[in-house]
Design an enzyme around this catalytic site. Structure first.
Site: not given
Ligand code: SAH
Ligand code: SF4
Length: 353
Positions: A111, A122, A118, A98, A125, A342
């Site tokens: 974006c 995390c 991934c 996406e 996420c 995000c």
């Molecule tokens: N993988 C990279 C880039 C993609 S995620 C990274 O983790 O930096 C982009 C941003 O979204 C990151 O800062 C992550 O911490 C944030 N993010 C992930 N899940 C989220 C959520 N549920 N609510 C708000 N931000 C989130």
């Molecule tokens: Fe991967 Fe989501 Fe963690 Fe970014 S925040 S590294 S996209 S699992």
């Protein structure tokens, strides 16, 4: 579509600059044809060989018999109440990704994704819950920009991208070589300024210096998300391999252009990392690093155990950072109603939790 018909042919977008030169040579064509191909693919955004009208019909036919120009396939486009748009693309092997187009006052930000899924897992996420599907190739990363640029070029206003952020699906530093090549193409072939591109990493400390050495000097964002290892371990498994001190030491070492700053992202999750004490720790941690902080209130999705903190808590957190001389911004979460904010991207994949 005709992907299968094309399979035996060379995808010109899969070639880097050197390889384009070799390809041109192998066809007995003069060198300048290579430059023309790059110009038509990346600046003119030609969808097919036929659209390279600078070439004679004969040359187009000759090239089409051995090569083609790939394109992403749009499966679905959704528009949020706040005008954020989510593009769901299918790749040649049927994986999907996406890209999110976010209008905001004078900016129009795209974006983009660097991987399908991934591997970093995390906890907050949704992309992390899909797991890892595969790395994107450089052209699949750049094609998100090409595709969306073509769509908006037909519009009356908001028809030029002003910013590109690597904050979609995937961890860019886990796909370093292709991401670096994609950055070169965006900057050199498409004319996008390095200052208008931001790459966000979850903090693969061992790759940061290497990235900085090989990639153009784009803005760097680091998803810190916690101010102590105990909390970060709970949220981000990567912290067990590269704890906060190691990560920040790598950031401190970077030889950044004057006035550039590292953005530290901080997803605020209720009851987990939102205490005034966390903000104070963060101020101490970032001492000596040219930095700013983006506070991202947690974006929810179905099945998550986490919640967004109250606005009072978020503002109080921001104030402590500002009082500590750190510029801190609260990021508006756009596109929530269509799962485009995000951490809400899943590109139609099933999640395992
Ligand atoms: N993988 C990279 C880039 C993609 S995620 C990274 O983790 O930096 C982009 C941003 O979204 C990151 O800062 C992550 O911490 C944030 N993010 C992930 N899940 C989220 C959520 N549920 N609510 C708000 N931000 C989130
Ligand atoms: Fe991967 Fe989501 Fe963690 Fe970014 S925040 S590294 S996209 S699992």
């Amino acid at each position: 579509m005709g992907y299968n018909l094309n399979m035996a042919k060379i995808n010109l977008k899969s070639l880097n600059e050197e390889e384009i030169k070799e390809f041109i040579k192998s066809q007995g064509l003069p060198d300048y044809r290579g430059g023309q191909i790059l110009h038509w693919i990346y600046e003119k955004k030609a969808e097919s060989m036929d659209q390279i009208t600078e070439f004679s019909k004969e040359l187009r036919k000759k090239l089409s018999s051995i090569a083609y120009i790939s394109n992403l396939n749009l499966l679905e486009k959704q528009t949020s109440k706040d005008n954020t748009e989510k593009f769901l693309f299918k790749l040649e092997d049927d994986e999907s990704i996406e890209s999110i187009l976010i209008p905001d006052e004078e900016r129009l930000t795209l974006c983009i994704s660097s991987q399908a899924g991934c591997a970093m897992g995390c906890r907050f996420c949704l992309t992390g819950k899909i797991g890892f599907k595969r790395n994107l190739m450089a052209h699949e990363i750049v094609d998100q920009v090409i595709y969306v640029s073509r769509v908006i070029a037909k519009r009356k206003k908001n028809n030029i991208l002003t910013n590109i952020v690597f904050m979609g699906m995937g961890e860019p530093l886990a796909n370093l070589a292709e991401v670096v090549e994609a950055l070169h193409r965006l900057i050199r072939f498409m004319g996008i300024s390095r200052k208008r591109i931001t790459l966000s990493t979850s903090g693969i400390a061992a790759k940061i210096a290497e990235f900085y050495e090989h990639a153009p000097k784009v803005n760097l964002a680091v998803s810190l998300n916690a101010a102590d290892d105990e909390t970060r371990n709970k949220l981000m498994p990567i912290n067990r391999i590269y704890p906060i001190k190691m990560l920040l030491d790598e950031c401190r070492k970077l030889d950044m252009p004057a006035r550039d700053k590292i953005t530290f992202e901080y997803v605020m999750v209720d009851g987990i990392n939102d205490k005034p004490e966390d903000a104070k720790k963060l101020v101490r941690l970032l001492k000596g690093i040219p930095s700013k902080v983006n506070i991202i209130p947690f974006n929810k999705y179905h099945g998550t155990e986490f919640k967004k903190p109250s606005d009072e808590k978020i503002f109080a957190f921001q104030k402590i950072l500002m009082d500590g001389n750190i510029n801190a911004f609260i990021r508006k979460s756009k596109g929530q109603d269509i799962l485009a904010a995000c951490g809400q991207l899943k590109a139609g994949y099933k999640t395992n939790k």
